[in-house]
Design a protein around this motif. Sequence first.
Motif, PDB file in Angstrom:
ATOM      1  N   PRO A   1       0.811  -1.215   0.000  1.00  0.00           N
ATOM      2  CA  PRO A   1       0.000   0.000   0.000  1.00  0.00           C
ATOM      3  C   PRO A   1       0.843   1.263   0.000  1.00  0.00           C
ATOM      4  N   ARG A   2       0.222   2.367  -0.404  1.00  0.00           N
ATOM      5  CA  ARG A   2       0.868   3.668  -0.314  1.00  0.00           C
ATOM      6  C   ARG A   2       0.525   4.284   1.046  1.00  0.00           C
ATOM      7  N   PRO A   3       1.514   4.588   1.843  1.00  0.00           N
ATOM      8  CA  PRO A   3       1.207   5.251   3.118  1.00  0.00           C
ATOM      9  C   PRO A   3       0.714   6.675   2.894  1.00  0.00           C
ATOM     10  N   ARG A   4      -0.179   7.117   3.750  1.00  0.00           N
ATOM     11  CA  ARG A   4      -0.656   8.493   3.735  1.00  0.00           C
ATOM     12  C   ARG A   4       0.312   9.328   4.573  1.00  0.00           C
ATOM     13  N   ILE A   5       0.890  10.355   3.960  1.00  0.00           N
ATOM     14  CA  ILE A   5       1.979  11.096   4.594  1.00  0.00           C
ATOM     15  C   ILE A   5       1.582  12.553   4.800  1.00  0.00           C
ATOM     16  N   PHE A   6       1.941  13.079   5.961  1.00  0.00           N
ATOM     17  CA  PHE A   6       1.757  14.496   6.262  1.00  0.00           C
ATOM     18  C   PHE A   6       3.131  15.146   6.291  1.00  0.00           C
ATOM     19  N   PHE A   7       3.279  16.240   5.540  1.00  0.00           N
ATOM     20  CA  PHE A   7       4.557  16.949   5.483  1.00  0.00           C
ATOM     21  C   PHE A   7       4.408  18.288   6.186  1.00  0.00           C
ATOM     22  N   GLU A   8       5.026  18.397   7.352  1.00  0.00           N
ATOM     23  CA  GLU A   8       4.969  19.636   8.131  1.00  0.00           C
ATOM     24  C   GLU A   8       6.002  20.628   7.616  1.00  0.00           C
ATOM     25  N   ALA A   9       5.509  21.767   7.130  1.00  0.00           N
ATOM     26  CA  ALA A   9       6.404  22.824   6.673  1.00  0.00           C
ATOM     27  C   ALA A   9       6.768  23.760   7.814  1.00  0.00           C
TER      28      ALA A   9
ATOM     29  N   LEU B   1       1.645  24.634   9.103  1.00  0.00           N
ATOM     30  CA  LEU B   1       1.596  24.703   7.651  1.00  0.00           C
ATOM     31  C   LEU B   1       1.996  23.348   7.100  1.00  0.00           C
ATOM     32  N   ALA B   2       1.240  22.874   6.124  1.00  0.00           N
ATOM     33  CA  ALA B   2       1.529  21.591   5.495  1.00  0.00           C
ATOM     34  C   ALA B   2       1.815  21.788   4.019  1.00  0.00           C
ATOM     35  N   ALA B   3       2.568  20.868   3.446  1.00  0.00           N
ATOM     36  CA  ALA B   3       2.779  20.876   2.000  1.00  0.00           C
ATOM     37  C   ALA B   3       1.495  20.423   1.320  1.00  0.00           C
ATOM     38  N   GLY B   4       1.002  21.251   0.388  1.00  0.00           N
ATOM     39  CA  GLY B   4      -0.178  20.881  -0.383  1.00  0.00           C
ATOM     40  C   GLY B   4       0.204  20.173  -1.665  1.00  0.00           C
TER      41      GLY B   4
ATOM     42  N   VAL C   1      -2.867  15.575   2.516  1.00  0.00           N
ATOM     43  CA  VAL C   1      -3.488  16.896   2.399  1.00  0.00           C
ATOM     44  C   VAL C   1      -3.924  17.092   0.953  1.00  0.00           C
ATOM     45  N   ALA C   2      -5.223  17.245   0.733  1.00  0.00           N
ATOM     46  CA  ALA C   2      -5.762  17.274  -0.623  1.00  0.00           C
ATOM     47  C   ALA C   2      -5.761  18.648  -1.269  1.00  0.00           C
ATOM     48  N   ALA C   3      -5.555  19.710  -0.497  1.00  0.00           N
ATOM     49  CA  ALA C   3      -5.622  21.071  -1.037  1.00  0.00           C
ATOM     50  C   ALA C   3      -4.585  21.268  -2.141  1.00  0.00           C
ATOM     51  N   PRO C   4      -4.917  22.021  -3.204  1.00  0.00           N
ATOM     52  CA  PRO C   4      -4.027  22.162  -4.354  1.00  0.00           C
ATOM     53  C   PRO C   4      -2.864  23.126  -4.161  1.00  0.00           C
ATOM     54  N   ASP C   5      -2.870  23.899  -3.103  1.00  0.00           N
ATOM     55  CA  ASP C   5      -1.849  24.921  -2.902  1.00  0.00           C
ATOM     56  C   ASP C   5      -0.487  24.311  -2.563  1.00  0.00           C
ATOM     57  N   LYS C   6       0.560  25.148  -2.656  1.00  0.00           N
ATOM     58  CA  LYS C   6       1.887  24.707  -2.229  1.00  0.00           C
ATOM     59  C   LYS C   6       1.928  24.522  -0.720  1.00  0.00           C
ATOM     60  N   LEU C   7       1.423  25.506   0.007  1.00  0.00           N
ATOM     61  CA  LEU C   7       1.399  25.467   1.459  1.00  0.00           C
ATOM     62  C   LEU C   7      -0.035  25.654   1.939  1.00  0.00           C
ATOM     63  N   VAL C   8      -0.415  24.882   2.945  1.00  0.00           N
ATOM     64  CA  VAL C   8      -1.793  24.883   3.431  1.00  0.00           C
ATOM     65  C   VAL C   8      -1.782  25.077   4.943  1.00  0.00           C
ATOM     66  N   ARG C   9      -2.526  26.074   5.423  1.00  0.00           N
ATOM     67  CA  ARG C   9      -2.651  26.292   6.872  1.00  0.00           C
ATOM     68  C   ARG C   9      -3.743  25.376   7.410  1.00  0.00           C
TER      69      ARG C   9
ATOM     70  N   ASP D   1      -0.206   8.022   8.216  1.00  0.00           N
ATOM     71  CA  ASP D   1       0.620   6.860   8.558  1.00  0.00           C
ATOM     72  C   ASP D   1       2.055   7.279   8.872  1.00  0.00           C
ATOM     73  N   ILE D   2       2.535   8.298   8.173  1.00  0.00           N
ATOM     74  CA  ILE D   2       3.902   8.799   8.339  1.00  0.00           C
ATOM     75  C   ILE D   2       3.837  10.318   8.460  1.00  0.00           C
ATOM     76  N   TYR D   3       4.632  10.862   9.368  1.00  0.00           N
ATOM     77  CA  TYR D   3       4.670  12.308   9.590  1.00  0.00           C
ATOM     78  C   TYR D   3       6.096  12.773   9.342  1.00  0.00           C
ATOM     79  N   LEU D   4       6.266  13.701   8.388  1.00  0.00           N
ATOM     80  CA  LEU D   4       7.572  14.273   8.099  1.00  0.00           C
ATOM     81  C   LEU D   4       7.629  15.698   8.630  1.00  0.00           C
ATOM     82  N   VAL D   5       8.664  16.006   9.389  1.00  0.00           N
ATOM     83  CA  VAL D   5       8.883  17.343   9.929  1.00  0.00           C
ATOM     84  C   VAL D   5      10.094  17.938   9.226  1.00  0.00           C
ATOM     85  N   GLN D   6       9.878  18.981   8.452  1.00  0.00           N
ATOM     86  CA  GLN D   6      11.047  19.596   7.821  1.00  0.00           C
ATOM     87  C   GLN D   6      11.746  20.519   8.810  1.00  0.00           C
ATOM     88  N   GLU D   7      13.068  20.493   8.764  1.00  0.00           N
ATOM     89  CA  GLU D   7      13.883  21.370   9.593  1.00  0.00           C
ATOM     90  C   GLU D   7      14.714  22.249   8.687  1.00  0.00           C
TER      91      GLU D   7
END
Length: 289
Positions: free
Chosen positions: A166-174, A180-183, A201-209, A221-227
């Motif tokens: 399966p493809r994991p559902r990933i959240f990218f924290e900007a 702010l998340a990556a859209g 995150v389904a929103a079409p924008d680059k960054l989503v509040r 399923d996976i949470y990425l935190v950008q530093e």
Amino acid sequence: MLNLFLLQIPASALAAIFVTDDQGRQISLDAPATRIIALYGAFNEILADLGREDLLIARTATDDLPASIKAKPSIGTHLRPNAELILGLAPDLVIQLGGRGEAMEPVRFLEKRGLNVAVFDLENFEQLFSVMERLGTLTASTDQAAKRIAFMRSELARIEAANTAPRPRIFFEARYPTLLAAGQGSMASEILYRAGGENCVAAPDKLVRLGEEELLRLDPDIYLVQEGPMNPRPVPMAERHLFRTLACVKSGQVHTVDQKVFSRPGPRSLEAVRQLATIISNWKKEVRP
């Protein structure tokens, strides 16, 4: 002696050069560019990847790659460059990133004073390859650009071929605590997909509040935190009390990644796909023992 020198230069290097930038404008040079100022750091990395970092004559204040760029004079920031300094350095090509209205103000100022300014979009791999190809044309580096594009395409195809469900559902924290998340419109989102995951995150924008309640609903399923500059000191998950119920926190699937690798489109975007593919592979071993 001059005639002998001219005979040693390839005819293609003497011909006028034309490319169309992503504003639809034709950029015309009488000869390949030899004095370049990029107003966004990713273009420095692309030129270095093509073996042309020697053409860079300045940098913006936060640029640190390639390493040689640190010795170049600083001309301000991406959105507020010092136009007078740029004019004084007499570049034959200035490169700016598209997508933000403020970025076009210095472009118009410099163009009115006779400088060649190319504006390129960088939001996905296809745009990256297009920019690499056009910069190859502008710097008489078409062969190297073609080789690098072919290699990156091959590597992406290899990684994608290894992707299995399966493809994991990933959240990218900007950024956090103002979350702010990556859209879907971001390079980070495409990296998630190419590596074998999907952006939750389904929103079409680059960054989503987003509010934290929405994150809890998404339950990735996976949470990425950008530093990096946008998120310089990420708050540890143990100090985010509402996050404790997230499945990814309970399973230890929270990973810190380098903003300049995952969010800055460029040659290192391939490395981001490789890193995330490994994270996803390890996640699959846990969910499908």
